[in-house]
Design a protein around this motif. Sequence first.
Motif, PDB file in Angstrom:
ATOM      1  N   PHE A  33      44.361  35.305  32.177  1.00  0.00           N
ATOM      2  CA  PHE A  33      42.901  35.305  32.143  1.00  0.00           C
ATOM      3  C   PHE A  33      42.365  34.208  33.059  1.00  0.00           C
ATOM      4  O   PHE A  33      42.950  33.129  33.140  1.00  0.00           O
ATOM      5  N   TYR A  35      38.758  31.972  33.609  1.00  0.00           N
ATOM      6  CA  TYR A  35      37.462  31.617  33.050  1.00  0.00           C
ATOM      7  C   TYR A  35      36.777  30.619  33.986  1.00  0.00           C
ATOM      8  O   TYR A  35      37.425  29.867  34.699  1.00  0.00           O
ATOM      9  N   GLN A  37      33.994  27.452  33.865  1.00  0.00           N
ATOM     10  CA  GLN A  37      33.308  26.547  32.947  1.00  0.00           C
ATOM     11  C   GLN A  37      32.339  25.663  33.730  1.00  0.00           C
ATOM     12  O   GLN A  37      32.774  24.772  34.473  1.00  0.00           O
ATOM     13  N   GLN A  41      28.997  23.350  29.487  1.00  0.00           N
ATOM     14  CA  GLN A  41      29.025  24.681  28.882  1.00  0.00           C
ATOM     15  C   GLN A  41      30.438  25.025  28.422  1.00  0.00           C
ATOM     16  O   GLN A  41      31.406  24.357  28.773  1.00  0.00           O
ATOM     17  N   GLY A  42      30.543  26.078  27.647  1.00  0.00           N
ATOM     18  CA  GLY A  42      31.845  26.604  27.306  1.00  0.00           C
ATOM     19  C   GLY A  42      32.354  27.511  28.414  1.00  0.00           C
ATOM     20  O   GLY A  42      31.583  27.957  29.265  1.00  0.00           O
ATOM     21  N   PRO A  43      33.635  27.770  28.423  1.00  0.00           N
ATOM     22  CA  PRO A  43      34.194  28.672  29.444  1.00  0.00           C
ATOM     23  C   PRO A  43      33.618  30.075  29.310  1.00  0.00           C
ATOM     24  O   PRO A  43      33.341  30.538  28.205  1.00  0.00           O
ATOM     25  N   GLU A  44      33.478  30.725  30.451  1.00  0.00           N
ATOM     26  CA  GLU A  44      33.031  32.115  30.463  1.00  0.00           C
ATOM     27  C   GLU A  44      34.072  32.962  31.167  1.00  0.00           C
ATOM     28  O   GLU A  44      34.579  32.601  32.235  1.00  0.00           O
ATOM     29  N   PHE A  45      34.356  34.116  30.571  1.00  0.00           N
ATOM     30  CA  PHE A  45      35.387  35.016  31.064  1.00  0.00           C
ATOM     31  C   PHE A  45      35.051  35.554  32.446  1.00  0.00           C
ATOM     32  O   PHE A  45      33.906  35.940  32.720  1.00  0.00           O
ATOM     33  N   TYR A  48      40.776  39.617  33.768  1.00  0.00           N
ATOM     34  CA  TYR A  48      41.992  39.700  32.961  1.00  0.00           C
ATOM     35  C   TYR A  48      43.032  40.580  33.648  1.00  0.00           C
ATOM     36  O   TYR A  48      42.708  41.645  34.166  1.00  0.00           O
ATOM     37  N   ASP A  56      40.391  44.126  33.675  1.00  0.00           N
ATOM     38  CA  ASP A  56      38.982  43.829  33.385  1.00  0.00           C
ATOM     39  C   ASP A  56      38.510  42.791  34.384  1.00  0.00           C
ATOM     40  O   ASP A  56      39.083  41.706  34.448  1.00  0.00           O
ATOM     41  N   LEU A  91      39.314  27.816  34.947  1.00  0.00           N
ATOM     42  CA  LEU A  91      40.428  27.725  34.017  1.00  0.00           C
ATOM     43  C   LEU A  91      41.235  29.008  34.021  1.00  0.00           C
ATOM     44  O   LEU A  91      40.680  30.110  34.046  1.00  0.00           O
TER      45      LEU A  91
END
Lengths: 115, 112
Positions: A33, A35, A37, A41-45, A48, A56, A91
């Motif tokens: 995956f 991500y 960040q 903020q938090g990580p965002e996808f 995949y 995806d 990430l």
Amino acid sequence: GAGVSQSPRYKVAKRGQDVALRCDPISGHVSLFWYQQALGQGPEFLTYFQNEAQLDKSGLPSDRFFAERPEGSVSTLKIQRTQQEDSAVYLCASSLAGGGSDTQYFGPGTRLTVL
Amino acid sequence: SQQGEEDPQALSIQEGENATMNCSYKTSINNLQWYRQNSGRGLVHLILIRSNEREKHSGRLRVTLDTSKKSSSLLITASRAADTASYFCATGGNSGYSTLTFGKGTMLLVSP
């Protein structure tokens, strides 16, 4: 044992440059995956992979972002014509199978700064 | 877009005290996970709770999940300075594979 590694750890690019970020997942992990960040903020996808197949890519922000995993192990995230809004920590995570409850193991990230 | 939202955004406590962080989410989930992120380091998985579970323990961590309220809490007991980090909840969806949807995180500062 070796965890997920990413390189480079830091990258500074001038706006308009292309960059390539590398991820080495844990050996034998099927799923990978990416991500993004942003600061505070938090990580965002982003995308995949299951083995070499990109299943995806719905989180990729634009067609300037491209990811590949040609042999089902190492993955590269490429950003073309970088923009200032691309500045973030990228990430990479891998998991053994990628099922709904599999633990994802994260790398330390690549901090990209676009000037 | 971010699914979860942690509360509080920041928390400052003394060593030995307990720290409680809350997470709310919007859609149905398969599981909910908590991660820790230290400055300059990657995310570390702490604990996973499935949608059919209500409470789970791991060492000094206790996680609860209330699917009717779409909320979860993380309790860290007897906190230590080394617990200083950002804590994120992440929800796993119902797809065959699980991309994680993270909240914005709670920044925890534990002072000696």
